[in-house]
Design a protein around this motif. Structure first.
Motif, PDB file in Angstrom:
ATOM      1  N   GLY A   1     -16.572  82.306  49.197  1.00 17.48           N
ATOM      2  CA  GLY A   1     -17.046  82.427  48.362  1.00 17.48           C
ATOM      3  C   GLY A   1     -18.463  81.856  47.764  1.00 17.48           C
ATOM      4  N   ASP A   2     -19.634  81.676  47.730  1.00 16.33           N
ATOM      5  CA  ASP A   2     -20.716  80.981  46.811  1.00 16.33           C
ATOM      6  C   ASP A   2     -19.988  80.276  45.993  1.00 16.33           C
ATOM      7  OD1 ASP A   2     -22.822  79.615  46.035  1.00 16.33           O
ATOM      8  OD2 ASP A   2     -24.450  81.750  45.886  1.00 16.33           O
ATOM      9  N   ARG A   3     -19.872  78.993  45.895  1.00 20.46           N
ATOM     10  CA  ARG A   3     -19.377  78.222  44.874  1.00 20.46           C
ATOM     11  C   ARG A   3     -20.015  77.962  43.699  1.00 20.46           C
ATOM     12  NH1 ARG A   3     -21.147  73.589  47.851  1.00 20.46           N
ATOM     13  NH2 ARG A   3     -19.389  73.825  49.730  1.00 20.46           N
TER      14      ARG A   3
ATOM     15  N   LEU B   1     -22.368  88.679  39.496  1.00 23.00           N
ATOM     16  CA  LEU B   1     -21.330  89.702  40.299  1.00 23.00           C
ATOM     17  C   LEU B   1     -20.639  90.074  39.794  1.00 23.00           C
ATOM     18  CD1 LEU B   1     -18.655  85.748  40.613  1.00 23.00           C
ATOM     19  CD2 LEU B   1     -20.139  86.636  42.517  1.00 23.00           C
ATOM     20  N   PRO B   2     -19.764  90.941  40.411  1.00 17.65           N
ATOM     21  CA  PRO B   2     -19.732  92.110  39.899  1.00 17.65           C
ATOM     22  C   PRO B   2     -18.689  92.606  38.816  1.00 17.65           C
ATOM     23  CG  PRO B   2     -19.450  92.556  42.139  1.00 17.65           C
ATOM     24  CD  PRO B   2     -19.608  91.508  41.795  1.00 17.65           C
ATOM     25  N   ALA B   3     -18.155  92.789  37.905  1.00 22.54           N
ATOM     26  CA  ALA B   3     -17.612  92.653  36.546  1.00 22.54           C
ATOM     27  C   ALA B   3     -16.269  93.144  37.130  1.00 22.54           C
ATOM     28  CB  ALA B   3     -18.326  94.246  35.561  1.00 22.54           C
ATOM     29  N   GLY B   4     -15.887  93.823  37.590  1.00 19.02           N
ATOM     30  CA  GLY B   4     -14.672  93.886  37.533  1.00 19.02           C
ATOM     31  C   GLY B   4     -13.526  92.742  38.379  1.00 19.02           C
ATOM     32  N   PRO B   5     -14.736  92.195  39.491  1.00 16.45           N
ATOM     33  CA  PRO B   5     -13.535  90.694  39.679  1.00 16.45           C
ATOM     34  C   PRO B   5     -13.812  89.666  38.478  1.00 16.45           C
ATOM     35  CG  PRO B   5     -14.509  91.409  41.659  1.00 16.45           C
ATOM     36  CD  PRO B   5     -15.445  92.384  40.838  1.00 16.45           C
ATOM     37  N   VAL B   6     -14.671  89.524  37.548  1.00 20.65           N
ATOM     38  CA  VAL B   6     -15.301  88.899  36.792  1.00 20.65           C
ATOM     39  C   VAL B   6     -14.433  89.130  35.672  1.00 20.65           C
ATOM     40  CG1 VAL B   6     -16.546  88.216  34.669  1.00 20.65           C
ATOM     41  CG2 VAL B   6     -17.493  88.486  37.259  1.00 20.65           C
ATOM     42  N   LEU B   7     -13.483  90.907  35.576  1.00 23.18           N
ATOM     43  CA  LEU B   7     -12.570  90.742  34.459  1.00 23.18           C
ATOM     44  C   LEU B   7     -11.383  90.185  34.991  1.00 23.18           C
ATOM     45  CD1 LEU B   7     -13.323  94.210  33.072  1.00 23.18           C
ATOM     46  CD2 LEU B   7     -13.870  92.164  31.517  1.00 23.18           C
ATOM     47  N   GLU B   8     -11.156  90.682  36.144  1.00 25.18           N
ATOM     48  CA  GLU B   8     -10.224  89.929  36.568  1.00 25.18           C
ATOM     49  C   GLU B   8      -9.645  88.623  36.351  1.00 25.18           C
ATOM     50  OE1 GLU B   8      -6.922  91.675  36.914  1.00 25.18           O
ATOM     51  OE2 GLU B   8      -6.077  90.206  38.657  1.00 25.18           O
ATOM     52  N   ALA B   9     -10.568  87.623  36.736  1.00 17.97           N
ATOM     53  CA  ALA B   9     -10.774  86.185  36.088  1.00 17.97           C
ATOM     54  C   ALA B   9     -10.346  85.426  34.967  1.00 17.97           C
ATOM     55  CB  ALA B   9     -12.016  85.193  37.099  1.00 17.97           C
TER      56      ALA B   9
ATOM     57  N   ALA C   1     -11.111  81.540  43.084  1.00 13.09           N
ATOM     58  CA  ALA C   1     -11.327  82.863  44.077  1.00 13.09           C
ATOM     59  C   ALA C   1     -11.514  84.584  44.522  1.00 13.09           C
ATOM     60  CB  ALA C   1      -9.484  82.047  44.866  1.00 13.09           C
ATOM     61  N   VAL C   2     -10.814  84.636  42.908  1.00 12.90           N
ATOM     62  CA  VAL C   2     -10.699  85.705  42.807  1.00 12.90           C
ATOM     63  C   VAL C   2     -12.188  86.610  42.738  1.00 12.90           C
ATOM     64  CG1 VAL C   2      -8.649  86.434  41.809  1.00 12.90           C
ATOM     65  CG2 VAL C   2     -10.281  86.291  40.433  1.00 12.90           C
ATOM     66  N   LEU C   3     -13.193  85.694  41.759  1.00 11.30           N
ATOM     67  CA  LEU C   3     -14.447  86.324  41.996  1.00 11.30           C
ATOM     68  C   LEU C   3     -14.780  87.349  43.076  1.00 11.30           C
ATOM     69  CD1 LEU C   3     -15.804  82.931  39.979  1.00 11.30           C
ATOM     70  CD2 LEU C   3     -15.346  85.700  38.693  1.00 11.30           C
ATOM     71  N   PHE C   4     -14.273  86.855  43.338  1.00 11.73           N
ATOM     72  CA  PHE C   4     -14.991  87.271  46.023  1.00 11.73           C
ATOM     73  C   PHE C   4     -14.567  88.045  45.695  1.00 11.73           C
ATOM     74  CE2 PHE C   4     -16.818  83.007  44.439  1.00 11.73           C
ATOM     75  CZ  PHE C   4     -17.537  82.660  44.512  1.00 11.73           C
ATOM     76  N   ASP C   5     -13.165  88.244  45.503  1.00 12.31           N
ATOM     77  CA  ASP C   5     -12.511  89.937  45.848  1.00 12.31           C
ATOM     78  C   ASP C   5     -11.512  89.485  47.173  1.00 12.31           C
ATOM     79  OD1 ASP C   5     -11.065  91.992  45.200  1.00 12.31           O
ATOM     80  OD2 ASP C   5     -13.127  93.436  45.902  1.00 12.31           O
ATOM     81  N   PRO C   6     -10.786  88.465  47.548  1.00 15.52           N
ATOM     82  CA  PRO C   6     -10.300  88.201  48.500  1.00 15.52           C
ATOM     83  C   PRO C   6      -9.871  88.825  49.148  1.00 15.52           C
ATOM     84  CG  PRO C   6     -10.106  86.247  46.726  1.00 15.52           C
ATOM     85  CD  PRO C   6     -10.155  87.696  46.383  1.00 15.52           C
ATOM     86  N   PRO C   7      -8.774  89.260  50.318  1.00 15.54           N
ATOM     87  CA  PRO C   7      -7.443  89.809  50.147  1.00 15.54           C
ATOM     88  C   PRO C   7      -6.575  89.689  49.431  1.00 15.54           C
ATOM     89  CG  PRO C   7      -8.287  88.452  52.685  1.00 15.54           C
ATOM     90  CD  PRO C   7      -9.348  88.350  51.412  1.00 15.54           C
ATOM     91  N   ALA C   8      -5.094  90.224  49.340  1.00 15.25           N
ATOM     92  CA  ALA C   8      -4.409  90.308  48.135  1.00 15.25           C
ATOM     93  C   ALA C   8      -3.536  89.029  49.104  1.00 15.25           C
ATOM     94  CB  ALA C   8      -2.885  91.421  48.258  1.00 15.25           C
TER      95      ALA C   8
END
Ligand code: IPE
Ligand code: IPE
Ligand code: MG
Ligand code: MG
Ligand code: MG
Length: 298
Positions: A64-66, A135-143, A197-204
């Protein structure tokens, strides 16, 4: 063994993180000025910046872009600093020295120290939400969910409660102390890395491996903290030695002795590093940070 230069890496990143924190915190004279001064006092009086470093490393390790993870990095340092200000209060550990200077409540009084902690916690979630601008809202919410969970009843605050509750108890077992260490310290360290990491939606699988790494790093980190409370040099650790003994805290050295505590910390580091086998050299900073956790003098 990698030749990774952790000292240079950490020094550079501390500068980036400190500049970003400077921009996102209220300026010294922003009203209420006492609150702003109190917040800046505790954030900018040292600090290794390990949690924000982990957030940036989490972004890096999944490609991801740090720079986009920097608000999350600042947020976890705000939560950590809030936890330190409150941890030092007379009602909790009653300590007078933090990051080499008098603790927040010694300078600003208990009320301001409590409110500075509250404000830092609130600010952290404003910062995390701001990631949704780029960034997309989904990953931001997960973070946000991960950091929230790691900070509250099942994480840092819950661990702190049991840490206090176990003071002076003769029958606390090592499983309970491990559980406290995982919650009061390990949870936020883990969430810092995984949220970056999750901000960039990595593999599980990457999330799962980074979570395992973080949990064992966190355990090792708090065992090392327990050891530094006995063996540390106060001028290096920037806080008093003997605080745990004073409160008869349930720590690793209290239950297992120094040598066995050191062995368990090293074992936790090995487990942390083993969780990174699916990553290549992009995880070298994490490998070096894990080793540093138990070798550190501050
Ligand atoms: C101290 O954390 C409190 C613990 C969770 C052990 P650090 O050792 O990371 O403290 P700073 O941020 O460098 O001051
Ligand atoms: C505190 O553990 C962990 C926090 C959540 C702040 P300690 O009480 O051992 O931390 P120090 O030694 O005061 O930094
Ligand atoms: Mg404490
Ligand atoms: Mg303490
Ligand atoms: Mg300690």
């Amino acid at each position: 063994m990698s030749q990774f230069d952790l000292t240079a890496y950490a020094a550079e990143r501390r500068e980036w993180i400190n500049s970003a924190l400077d921009l996102c915190l209220p300026s010294e004279d922003e009203p209420p000025a006492t609150l702003s001064k109190s917040i800046r006092y505790s954030i900018f009086c040292g600090g290794k910046r390990l949690r924000p470093m982990l957030a940036l490393a989490g972004a890096d390790v999944v490609g991801g872009d740090r720079n986009l993870a920097m608000p999350v990095a600042c947020a976890v340092e705000c939560i950590h600093t809030f936890s330190l200000i409150h941890d030092d209060l007379p009602a909790i550990d009653n300590d007078d020295l933090r990051r080499g200077r008098p603790t927040n409540h010694k300078v600003f009084g208990d009320a301001i120290a409590i409110l500075a902690g509250d404000a830092l916690l609130a600010l952290s979630f404003e910062l995390i939400a701001s990631c949704a601008k780029s960034l997309p809202a989904g990953p931001v919410l997960e973070a946000s969910r991960l950091i929230s969970k790691a900070s509250g009843t099942t994480g840092m605050v819950g661990g702190q409660i049991d840490d206090i509750g176990n003071e002076g108890c003769a029958n606390v077992g090592i499983a309970e102390v491990e559980s406290v260490h995982r919650r009061k310290t390990g949870a936020l360290l883990t969430a810092s890395l995984v949220a970056g990491a999750v901000l960039f939606d990595p593999p599980a699988e990457s999330i799962s491996n980074l979570t395992t790494y973080g949990e064992y790093l966190g355990l090792a980190f708090q065992i090392a903290d327990d050891l530094l409370d006995i063996q540390g040099d106060p001028s290096l650790i920037g806080k008093p030695v003997g605080s745990d003994l004073k409160h008869d805290k349930a720590t690793y050295p209290k239950l297992l002795g120094i040598a066995e505590s050191q062995r368990r910390a090293r074992e936790a580091v090995s487990t942390a590093v083993a969780a990174l086998t699916s990553f290549g050299s992009e995880a070298d900073p994490l490998r070096a940070l894990a080793r540093y956790t138990v070798e550190r003098r501050s």
